[in-house]
Design an enzyme around this catalytic site. Structure first.
Site, short mmCIF file in Angstrom:
data_model
loop_
_atom_site.label_atom_id
_atom_site.label_comp_id
_atom_site.label_asym_id
_atom_site.label_seq_id
_atom_site.Cartn_x
_atom_site.Cartn_y
_atom_site.Cartn_z
N TYR A 1 34.06 54.42 167.92
CA TYR A 1 34.76 53.36 167.20
C TYR A 1 35.57 52.51 168.21
O TYR A 1 35.50 51.28 168.19
CB TYR A 1 35.68 54.00 166.16
CG TYR A 1 36.39 53.03 165.24
CD1 TYR A 1 35.78 52.60 164.07
CD2 TYR A 1 37.67 52.57 165.53
CE1 TYR A 1 36.44 51.72 163.21
CE2 TYR A 1 38.33 51.70 164.68
CZ TYR A 1 37.72 51.28 163.52
OH TYR A 1 38.36 50.41 162.68
N ASP B 1 41.05 50.31 154.99
CA ASP B 1 41.04 51.52 154.16
C ASP B 1 42.37 51.71 153.43
O ASP B 1 42.41 51.99 152.23
CB ASP B 1 40.74 52.75 155.03
CG ASP B 1 39.45 52.59 155.80
OD1 ASP B 1 38.69 51.65 155.50
OD2 ASP B 1 39.20 53.41 156.71
N GLY C 1 35.19 62.87 156.30
CA GLY C 1 34.19 62.48 157.31
C GLY C 1 32.96 61.84 156.69
O GLY C 1 31.89 61.84 157.29
N GLU D 1 31.73 44.90 157.21
CA GLU D 1 31.89 46.19 157.91
C GLU D 1 32.14 45.97 159.39
O GLU D 1 31.43 45.17 160.02
CB GLU D 1 30.63 47.04 157.69
CG GLU D 1 30.90 48.52 157.73
CD GLU D 1 31.76 48.99 156.55
OE1 GLU D 1 33.01 48.96 156.67
OE2 GLU D 1 31.19 49.38 155.52
N HIS D 2 33.14 46.66 159.89
CA HIS D 2 33.59 46.53 161.28
C HIS D 2 34.06 45.10 161.56
O HIS D 2 33.87 44.58 162.65
CB HIS D 2 32.49 46.96 162.27
CG HIS D 2 32.34 48.45 162.34
ND1 HIS D 2 33.23 49.26 163.02
CD2 HIS D 2 31.45 49.29 161.77
CE1 HIS D 2 32.86 50.52 162.90
NE2 HIS D 2 31.79 50.57 162.12
N ASP E 1 37.29 44.20 160.05
CA ASP E 1 38.74 44.12 159.77
C ASP E 1 39.55 43.96 161.06
O ASP E 1 40.52 43.22 161.10
CB ASP E 1 39.26 45.27 158.88
CG ASP E 1 39.04 46.67 159.43
OD1 ASP E 1 38.32 46.83 160.44
OD2 ASP E 1 39.59 47.62 158.83
N LEU F 1 34.41 57.48 153.35
CA LEU F 1 35.03 57.02 152.09
C LEU F 1 36.56 57.03 152.20
O LEU F 1 37.26 57.01 151.19
CB LEU F 1 34.56 57.90 150.92
CG LEU F 1 33.05 57.89 150.66
CD1 LEU F 1 32.68 58.89 149.56
CD2 LEU F 1 32.55 56.49 150.28
N SER F 2 37.06 57.09 153.42
CA SER F 2 38.51 56.94 153.68
C SER F 2 39.36 58.06 153.12
O SER F 2 40.39 57.81 152.47
CB SER F 2 39.03 55.60 153.16
OG SER F 2 38.36 54.57 153.79
C1 GLA Z 1 36.84 52.70 159.36
C2 GLA Z 1 38.19 52.07 159.71
C3 GLA Z 1 38.32 50.70 159.03
C4 GLA Z 1 37.11 49.81 159.32
C5 GLA Z 1 35.82 50.57 159.05
C6 GLA Z 1 34.60 49.79 159.46
O1 GLA Z 1 36.78 53.01 158.01
O2 GLA Z 1 39.25 52.91 159.28
O3 GLA Z 1 39.52 50.08 159.44
O4 GLA Z 1 37.15 49.32 160.62
O5 GLA Z 1 35.78 51.83 159.72
O6 GLA Z 1 34.48 48.64 158.70
#
Ligand code: GLA
Length: 392
Positions: free
Chosen positions: A227, A178, A128, A34-35, A37, A131-132
């Site tokens: 972010y 995502d 929000g 997580e965080h 990419d 879950l993309s």
């Molecule tokens: C969001 C971003 C991703 C990734 C995550 C954290 O979902 O769209 O690219 O950075 O946060 O892992």
């Protein structure tokens, strides 16, 4: 009625005929990485069985006409209006329409043909919630325009174009995870992506374990600025670490040992952010071996460590996510639980022994509700295939 039937019916009501095609693109859950990419690390997401569906056909009209079922609103735009982000009548594009408009813009920049379409679309990926939902809308439109344009790009290529739409048109500086998961997901598999080389492969989900997604019902706020701050801290760490490690390009290139030796040179906050990233990349690498050797308990422990690191070092958690994650971690049958996605609200993903899932879901809901007075949605989630055309 399923969502695909619903979009087809609404298309019929809006445009007076049946749609020629239906595209589907899933959201994603991330289990580890997580965080990382945008730090060239490794991620381990799965596409989920919640998705965006678009019923669509080509139109000879001078603009595309899109109807969002979720916002009960239509938007009309043609390629010439895209740079100004306006509709054909000169009014600004509604926020939701920036995603499909961004996708056409990005496809056109890449020289692909994007005939005008009429479409009705809806999603059951909660917005929000980490879950993309945005990536699923982008990928569904990328597939729809690919279909109407009569060209084909590899899924990873389409994912990169959708990411470009989000970065440069919508204005959110996200990484590739995502869109990748939505484009390339496979049924019952976790997807392992090297975010530097963009090589990926799939791994089987641990046998006898289910992914449970528990939505805190707190919607993400302040994400874009927070972010971007996190990204900036990572870049600052690389800039400072380069004095001692001149060859590094990203935090991916720094080992945990090297980091431990040099961490004292970084300002406190930058140090915490970078430590999360360096350790999370190492955790994800270890997790892959554990997964391959069938050590689900070991994998789950790394998920718990990841949550603690996101909470204490990366500081993207919120009280409700911590309550949900701790409650999940304490229940029978739970191998591991952590916030999933960017943080600041949204969902906790848990890996749970299949034979204990029903009790887990019931007890987790009760515990979370009694501590927060909020009612959580909890899904047992199946890993699904990536974006594509499904029959109408
Ligand atoms: C969001 C971003 C991703 C990734 C995550 C954290 O979902 O769209 O690219 O950075 O946060 O892992």
């Amino acid at each position: 009625m399923s969502l695909r039937q619903k979009v087809a019916e609404i298309f019929q009501e809006c445009f007076g005929c049946a749609p020629d095609h239906i595209a589907r693109a899933p959201g994603r859950v991330n289990l580890l990485g997580e965080h990382v990419d945008y730090n060239d690390g490794f991620v381990l997401p799965a596409a989920i069985d919640h998705a965006t569906y678009i019923a669509f056909s080509k139109t000879s009209a001078p603009h595309s006409a899109l109807y969002s079922v979720d916002f009960a609103e239509a938007a009309f735009f043609s390629p010439t209006e895209l740079p100004a982000k306006t509709q054909s009548d000169g009014s600004p594009l509604p926020d939701w329409a920036r995603y499909p408009a961004g996708v056409i813009w990005s496809l056109q920049e890449a020289g692909q043909s994007t005939p005008n379409m009429q479409a009705a679309f809806a999603s059951d990926v909660p917005r929000g919630a980490g879950l993309s939902s945005s990536a699923s809308v982008e990928m569904a439109f990328a597939i729809a325009w690919q279909t109407l344009g009569g060209w084909t790009l590899p899924p990873m290529q389409l994912a990169l174009l959708a990411q470009k739409a989000e970065n440069q048109y919508v204005g959110v500086n996200c990484g590739i995870m995502d869109q990748f998961a939505s484009a390339c997901g496979e049924k019952d598999r976790l997807m392992l992506l090297d975010c530097r080389s963009l090589e990926y492969r799939s791994l089987p989900l641990p046998k006898d374990a289910a992914i449970v997604i528990a939505d805190t019902s707190v919607r993400r706020s302040l994400t874009a600025s927070a972010y971007n701050d996190r990204r900036a801290a990572c870049e600052e760490a690389v800039r400072l670490l380069k004095h001692d490690l001149p060859d590094i390009k990203a935090l991916r290139d720094v080992s945990v040992d090297e980091f431990n030796q040099l961490a004292y040179k970084l300002p406190d906050e930058v140090q915490k952010r970078a430590r999360h990233v360096v350790e999370e990349i190492e955790r994800t690498t270890r997790a892959i071996s554990l997964l391959q050797s069938g050590d689900v308990a070991g994998f789950g422990r790394l998920m718990n460590e990841c949550h603690a690191s996101l909470r204490d070092l990366y500081e993207v958690s919120i009280p409700e996510l911590n309550i949900m994650a701790s409650a999940a971690q304490s229940l029978d049958g739970c191998y591991g639980a952590r916030l999933t996605g960017a943080g600041f609200g949204g969902c906790v993903a848990s890996l749970v022994a299949r034979d204990q899932v029903s009790a887990f879901v019931k007890n987790l809901a009760a515990e979370y509700e009694s501590e927060t007075r909020r009612h959580p949605e909890i899904y047992i989630c199946e890993a699904s295939s990536g974006a594509g055309i499904i029959s109408p």
